[in-house]
Motif scaffolding. Structure first.
Motif, PDB file in Angstrom:
ATOM      1  N   ASN A  15       0.847  -1.268  -0.020  1.00 45.54           N
ATOM      2  CA  ASN A  15       0.194  -0.035  -0.028  1.00 45.54           C
ATOM      3  C   ASN A  15       1.006   1.153   0.141  1.00 45.54           C
ATOM      4  N   GLY A  16       0.456   2.228  -0.908  1.00 42.66           N
ATOM      5  CA  GLY A  16       1.280   3.403  -0.919  1.00 42.66           C
ATOM      6  C   GLY A  16       0.745   4.297  -1.653  1.00 42.66           C
ATOM      7  N   ILE A  17       1.321   5.530  -1.747  1.00 42.45           N
ATOM      8  CA  ILE A  17       0.836   6.763  -2.779  1.00 42.45           C
ATOM      9  C   ILE A  17       2.100   7.037  -3.696  1.00 42.45           C
ATOM     10  N   LYS A  18       1.947   7.534  -4.878  1.00 35.83           N
ATOM     11  CA  LYS A  18       2.900   7.769  -5.574  1.00 35.83           C
ATOM     12  C   LYS A  18       2.274   9.283  -6.335  1.00 35.83           C
ATOM     13  N   ILE A  19       2.991  10.167  -6.677  1.00 39.28           N
ATOM     14  CA  ILE A  19       2.817  11.185  -7.148  1.00 39.28           C
ATOM     15  C   ILE A  19       3.590  11.661  -8.285  1.00 39.28           C
ATOM     16  N   PHE A  20       3.142  11.924  -9.544  1.00 41.96           N
ATOM     17  CA  PHE A  20       4.003  12.136 -10.678  1.00 41.96           C
ATOM     18  C   PHE A  20       3.751  13.675 -11.194  1.00 41.96           C
ATOM     19  N   HIS A  21       4.898  14.122 -11.905  1.00 42.96           N
ATOM     20  CA  HIS A  21       4.546  15.462 -12.458  1.00 42.96           C
ATOM     21  C   HIS A  21       3.734  15.178 -13.551  1.00 42.96           C
ATOM     22  N   TYR A  22       3.276  16.236 -14.260  1.00 47.11           N
ATOM     23  CA  TYR A  22       2.399  16.099 -15.416  1.00 47.11           C
ATOM     24  C   TYR A  22       3.035  15.451 -16.708  1.00 47.11           C
ATOM     25  N   ASN A  23       4.376  15.369 -16.684  1.00 51.15           N
ATOM     26  CA  ASN A  23       5.144  14.707 -17.741  1.00 51.15           C
ATOM     27  C   ASN A  23       5.567  13.390 -17.410  1.00 51.15           C
ATOM     28  N   GLY A  24       5.016  12.731 -16.085  1.00 51.54           N
ATOM     29  CA  GLY A  24       5.236  11.419 -15.808  1.00 51.54           C
ATOM     30  C   GLY A  24       6.348  10.967 -15.077  1.00 51.54           C
ATOM     31  N   SER A  25       7.387  12.090 -14.788  1.00 48.33           N
ATOM     32  CA  SER A  25       8.390  11.809 -13.694  1.00 48.33           C
ATOM     33  C   SER A  25       7.801  11.847 -12.392  1.00 48.33           C
ATOM     34  N   LEU A  26       8.398  10.893 -11.514  1.00 45.04           N
ATOM     35  CA  LEU A  26       8.070  10.776 -10.340  1.00 45.04           C
ATOM     36  C   LEU A  26       8.535  11.633  -9.349  1.00 45.04           C
ATOM     37  N   TYR A  27       7.605  12.313  -8.628  1.00 48.31           N
ATOM     38  CA  TYR A  27       7.996  13.422  -7.920  1.00 48.31           C
ATOM     39  C   TYR A  27       8.047  12.725  -6.176  1.00 48.31           C
ATOM     40  N   PHE A  28       7.200  11.976  -5.806  1.00 46.97           N
ATOM     41  CA  PHE A  28       6.814  11.681  -4.601  1.00 46.97           C
ATOM     42  C   PHE A  28       6.314  10.162  -4.494  1.00 46.97           C
ATOM     43  N   LYS A  29       6.932   9.542  -3.409  1.00 45.52           N
ATOM     44  CA  LYS A  29       6.645   8.039  -3.124  1.00 45.52           C
ATOM     45  C   LYS A  29       6.408   7.853  -1.636  1.00 45.52           C
ATOM     46  N   LYS A  30       5.452   7.623  -0.888  1.00 48.82           N
ATOM     47  CA  LYS A  30       5.358   7.022   0.544  1.00 48.82           C
ATOM     48  C   LYS A  30       4.586   5.691   0.551  1.00 48.82           C
ATOM     49  N   MET A  31       5.088   4.637   1.238  1.00 51.38           N
ATOM     50  CA  MET A  31       4.563   3.310   1.646  1.00 51.38           C
ATOM     51  C   MET A  31       3.838   3.454   2.979  1.00 51.38           C
ATOM     52  N   PHE A  32       2.994   2.620   3.262  1.00 55.65           N
ATOM     53  CA  PHE A  32       2.005   2.364   4.212  1.00 55.65           C
ATOM     54  C   PHE A  32       2.017   0.936   4.570  1.00 55.65           C
ATOM     55  N   ASP A  33       1.876   0.520   5.971  1.00 56.35           N
ATOM     56  CA  ASP A  33       1.362  -0.866   6.238  1.00 56.35           C
ATOM     57  C   ASP A  33       0.138  -1.102   5.710  1.00 56.35           C
ATOM     58  N   LYS A  34      -0.831  -0.029   6.036  1.00 59.64           N
ATOM     59  CA  LYS A  34      -2.155  -0.247   5.421  1.00 59.64           C
ATOM     60  C   LYS A  34      -2.598   1.240   5.054  1.00 59.64           C
ATOM     61  N   LEU A  35      -3.133   1.157   3.818  1.00 63.29           N
ATOM     62  CA  LEU A  35      -3.936   2.730   3.222  1.00 63.29           C
ATOM     63  C   LEU A  35      -5.288   2.475   2.665  1.00 63.29           C
ATOM     64  N   TYR A  36      -6.022   3.057   3.045  1.00 67.36           N
ATOM     65  CA  TYR A  36      -7.413   2.923   2.664  1.00 67.36           C
ATOM     66  C   TYR A  36      -7.940   3.926   1.585  1.00 67.36           C
ATOM     67  N   GLN A  37      -7.289   5.332   1.510  1.00 69.94           N
ATOM     68  CA  GLN A  37      -7.797   6.229   0.790  1.00 69.94           C
ATOM     69  C   GLN A  37      -6.897   7.463   0.558  1.00 69.94           C
ATOM     70  N   ALA A  38      -6.733   7.863  -0.484  1.00 64.96           N
ATOM     71  CA  ALA A  38      -5.852   8.964  -0.735  1.00 64.96           C
ATOM     72  C   ALA A  38      -6.718   9.801  -1.823  1.00 64.96           C
ATOM     73  N   ASP A  39      -7.156  11.239  -1.215  1.00 63.45           N
ATOM     74  CA  ASP A  39      -7.913  11.892  -2.449  1.00 63.45           C
ATOM     75  C   ASP A  39      -7.342  13.429  -2.285  1.00 63.45           C
ATOM     76  N   TRP A  40      -7.572  13.936  -3.529  1.00 60.98           N
ATOM     77  CA  TRP A  40      -6.937  15.484  -3.502  1.00 60.98           C
ATOM     78  C   TRP A  40      -8.281  16.313  -2.955  1.00 60.98           C
ATOM     79  N   LYS A  41      -8.180  17.476  -2.502  1.00 63.91           N
ATOM     80  CA  LYS A  41      -9.041  18.088  -1.994  1.00 63.91           C
ATOM     81  C   LYS A  41      -9.501  18.932  -3.180  1.00 63.91           C
ATOM     82  N   PRO A  42     -10.877  18.693  -3.582  1.00 60.07           N
ATOM     83  CA  PRO A  42     -11.556  19.364  -4.871  1.00 60.07           C
ATOM     84  C   PRO A  42     -11.506  20.859  -4.872  1.00 60.07           C
ATOM     85  N   GLU A  43     -11.058  21.566  -5.951  1.00 61.08           N
ATOM     86  CA  GLU A  43     -10.952  22.755  -6.351  1.00 61.08           C
ATOM     87  C   GLU A  43     -11.579  23.265  -7.595  1.00 61.08           C
TER      88      GLU A  43
END
Length: 515
Positions: free
Chosen positions: A386-414
């Motif tokens: 389980n984990g989160i990955k965030i990429f730049h608009y062009n596909g390059s990896l910006y951020f990665k974080k792993m979790f023992d257990k993850l149920y949800q990851a949502d952007w705040k809508p704007e």
């Protein structure tokens, strides 16, 4: 911190077992997100569609409403035997579903500002089709409910009136209210007793409820996904049947229909490959849509609102498409049971930007400013990695974080309009990336804290190929018999025997030399 000083900051809602947190960013200072709200008791959480509020369902049957800007709790509701809860698009109303009880209404509509109960109704169960029980348009000006053989419409200014008019649709199984503007409603009636299934579009308003403004009938259909465009001028209907009578697919068959509210187009979308429709999505402008379809490797095509092909995105192991909210970009991907391939496109310039992977992703979405793309591997779909990955608009990896257990990851809508032009945002983002790159040999010396942090998060090693238990023993035996070295560590006996053989060879060589 947003790239534009006048733009709102990006936020991410992260839910782990029995708790949730609110992050700020990206961009992340020092490579890690700031935590705006941490470790709130939580069984479920959801932003309102406009991002102004978010709802947290807690373990003691309490629903708390938080202000997204201040991250402060502004209201809580005690709801015994709570099963589900839902916020309206602007957060004005909260709906709760309790376990059904005889002679009691178990669905309640609350006013979040005052905490008052303003409407109640009875409902036996909840499904994806009938929950939330009352469906709102994005501006909350229109609200309707699916009932037996009819749709019931409410006065959102005064729910005490009950439903103010009804739309009779015999056999209706699902309905979708257009959101911006709430001018039409689409109703799906499944196939029954030899009568074909149909999708019917009605204009909202008491005076024009008798006849549909558009209608499409089709056989071999048990369910349908209804997708309105922004502007409420066109509807995509993915018609699905449980059985594929051509015996080409175990998962049944699907067809994509396009219906316009002016009646100019009511037919199949001209797809160029046989097979299922994996996904169909409108762009945020509502002027074009994209379809991923066909037997694997699937094909992806962009169409304009007149159903004319605009751009072919190629073929591959794909089943997902995500439009950038600021326009210009999109991501074509293969998630779920597929290996996680992602291709980033500039569809305005009609060119591919990059190809990468996000294995085992369950959810994926662009940030509201259009600069980042986040994927998440979550439980219960996957219990490991389980984990989160965030990429730049062009596909390059910006951020990665792993979790023992993850149920949800949502952007705040704007609203995307709150951010600057995508071209300017990209220039700002690229300049930040260049500043972050230090020339080799000139960076700051690592501190004790950074060394400790890096040791706490070691780089994951690629797992070795599986070897059966007997393989190690076999390698050792082979080394003993042939006098060869093995990749495995030899036992004490094997080393002893090897040394004996080497001494015997030396003695024999010495004897041969003396003779």
């Amino acid at each position: 911190m947003a790239l534009d000083a006048d733009s709102p900051s990006l936020q991410i809602l992260v839910r782990r077992p029995e708790e949730c947190s609110l992050w700020t960013g990206p961009p992340f200072p020092n490579g890690q997100p700031n935590v705006k709200l941490d470790k709130v008791n939580c069984l479920n959480a959801k932003f309102s569609d406009d991002g102004s509020l978010f709802m947290v369902v807690k373990s003691n049957s309490v629903v708390s409403i938080y202000d997204s800007k201040s991250a402060q709790e502004i209201r809580s509701f005690q709801v015994p035997n709570l099963v589900a809860a839902s916020l309206s698009p602007r957060g004005t109303f909260l709906q709760t579903f309790q376990k059904p009880a005889p002679q009691e209404k178990n669905v309640t509509l609350w006013k979040t500002e005052t905490g008052d109960s303003i409407y109640q109704l009875s409902q036996k169960s909840i499904t994806r089709v009938n929950w939330p029980a009352i469906q709102f348009s994005s501006d909350e000006a229109t609200a309707c409910r699916l009932a037996t053989n009819e749709l019931q419409f409410f006065d959102t200014g005064d729910f005490s009136k009950g439903f103010v008019y009804r739309l009779r649709v015999q056999g209706v199984a699902s309905a979708e209210l257009s959101s911006s503007p709430a001018s039409h409603v689409a109703a799906f009636v499944p196939e029954s007793k030899g009568v074909p299934a149909s999708v019917q579009i009605y204009a909202c308003g008491n005076a024009s409820q008798s006849q549909p403004v558009a209608r499409r009938s089709f056989f071999r259909c048990s369910t349908a996904q209804l997708k309105w465009n922004h502007g409420s001028t066109g509807l995509l209907a993915v018609a699905q049947s449980d059985v594929d009578k051509t015996n080409q697919s175990y998962y049944g068959e699907s067809k994509l229909y396009y219906i316009t509210t002016d009646g100019k187009f009511e037919g199949l979308v001209p797809l160029r490959k046989e097979g299922p429709v994996h996904e169909a999505q409108w762009s945020y402008s509502g002027l074009e849509f994209a379809v991923v379809y066909g037997f694997m490797p699937a094909k992806a095509t962009l169409f304009d609102k007149n159903c004319n092909p605009l751009l072919e995105l190629g073929t591959g192991p794909y089943n997902t498409i995500r439009w950038n909210p600021k326009g210009k970009f999109l991501c074509l991907a293969g998630f779920g049971n597929l290996p996680g391939d992602m291709v980033f496109w500039d569809y305005v310039e009609k060119k591919q930007l990059a190809a990468t992977k996000a294995e085992w992703s369950v959810t994926s979405e662009w940030s509201p400013d259009g600069c980042y793309f986040m994927t998440a591997t979550t439980a219960p779909r996957l219990q490991v990695d389980n984990g989160i990955k965030i990429f730049h608009y062009n596909g390059s990896l910006y951020f990665k974080k792993m979790f023992d257990k993850l149920y949800q990851a949502d952007w705040k809508p704007e609203s995307p309009s709150k951010f600057g032009d995508i071209t300017e945002l990209i220039k700002s983002l690229d300049s930040i990336k260049l500043e972050d790159k230090k020339p080799s040999g000139q960076g700051p010396k690592p501190t004790q804290a950074s060394i400790k942090a890096s040791s706490a998060n070691p780089i994951a090693q690629k797992p070795a190929a599986y070897r059966p238990p007997h393989a190690k023993t076999a390698a050792v035996i082979k080394a003993e018999l042939l006098g060869e070295s093995s990749a495995e560590t030899l036992s004490k006996n094997a080393l002893k025997n090897k040394k004996k053989r080497e001494k015997q060879k030396e003695k024999k060589a010495a004897a041969d030399a003396s003779s």
